[in-house]
Design an enzyme around this catalytic site. Sequence first.
Site, PDB file in Angstrom:
ATOM      1  N   HIS A 147      37.432  51.902  15.096  1.00 16.93           N
ATOM      2  CA  HIS A 147      38.535  52.723  15.853  1.00 16.93           C
ATOM      3  C   HIS A 147      38.385  52.574  17.231  1.00 16.93           C
ATOM      4  O   HIS A 147      37.031  52.287  17.849  1.00 16.93           O
ATOM      5  CB  HIS A 147      38.446  54.095  15.442  1.00 16.93           C
ATOM      6  CG  HIS A 147      38.379  54.138  13.817  1.00 16.93           C
ATOM      7  ND1 HIS A 147      39.503  54.679  13.246  1.00 16.93           N
ATOM      8  CD2 HIS A 147      37.494  54.407  12.934  1.00 16.93           C
ATOM      9  CE1 HIS A 147      39.371  54.710  11.965  1.00 16.93           C
ATOM     10  NE2 HIS A 147      37.992  54.562  11.642  1.00 16.93           N
ATOM     11  N   THR A 189      24.938  44.013  14.294  1.00 17.93           N
ATOM     12  CA  THR A 189      25.985  44.402  15.209  1.00 17.93           C
ATOM     13  C   THR A 189      26.738  42.951  15.681  1.00 17.93           C
ATOM     14  O   THR A 189      27.696  43.100  16.204  1.00 17.93           O
ATOM     15  CB  THR A 189      25.764  45.146  16.520  1.00 17.93           C
ATOM     16  OG1 THR A 189      24.674  44.713  17.139  1.00 17.93           O
ATOM     17  CG2 THR A 189      25.436  46.698  15.854  1.00 17.93           C
ATOM     18  N   LYS A 190      25.758  41.864  15.662  1.00 19.38           N
ATOM     19  CA  LYS A 190      26.299  40.725  16.136  1.00 19.38           C
ATOM     20  C   LYS A 190      25.783  39.506  15.118  1.00 19.38           C
ATOM     21  O   LYS A 190      24.957  39.947  14.286  1.00 19.38           O
ATOM     22  CB  LYS A 190      25.539  40.307  17.470  1.00 19.38           C
ATOM     23  CG  LYS A 190      25.936  41.336  18.595  1.00 19.38           C
ATOM     24  CD  LYS A 190      25.183  40.857  19.898  1.00 19.38           C
ATOM     25  CE  LYS A 190      25.546  41.899  20.987  1.00 19.38           C
ATOM     26  NZ  LYS A 190      24.973  41.696  22.415  1.00 19.38           N
TER      27      LYS A 190
END
Length: 206
Positions: free
Chosen positions: A114, A164-165
């Site tokens: 979001h 996250t990566k």
Amino acid sequence: MTITEKQHSGEIYLPMDEEILKEQLVFLDSLKEYNEIPHVRMKEREEKLRQMLAEAGEGCYVESPFFANFGGRHVHLGKGVYANFNLTLVDDTHIYVGDYTMIGPNVTLATAGHPINPELRRQGLQFNMPIHIGKNCWLGAGVIVMPGVTIGDNTVIGAGSIVTKDIPSGVVAVGNPCRVLREVGQRDREYYFRDRKIDPSLWETK
């Protein structure tokens, strides 16, 4: 661009759109049916899984309870994939899991995000980025994989990690945020846990 095209292109869109919801609710009902099939009716569970998912290779199995935003409709599992209890897939767009990958309990793969801007978020807007998990990986208990992440083949993600990566192939990666700890190497052909040695006869079956 249609609302469905936006859903799968990374564009910001409104997920509560009537066209999307109409399909989503049907898929969620199908997922509920899967979770209610007793484990002793294995064949029926396998058939239902193939009907629900975008792709399900031979020998796939997902324990119940299993949760998915779109009932698994955008999920692609290779052959021999196993997922333990409480798998949560935010499959608002596509999730790909390679052959023979193992997924521990309480793992979340989330494609949806979001906007950080509060005014846009208040409108209920979101965007989706696909997730790619390679072949023969192991995601430990409680792993969370964030939108847009790719994990390479033969990689282990330690329990509780938040990915996250992108993570390359053939490594052990752990932590929050998840980082590469080391490569999978020769010692992993000799020891399976701390100082416990692998029985050499196990290699003879391969």
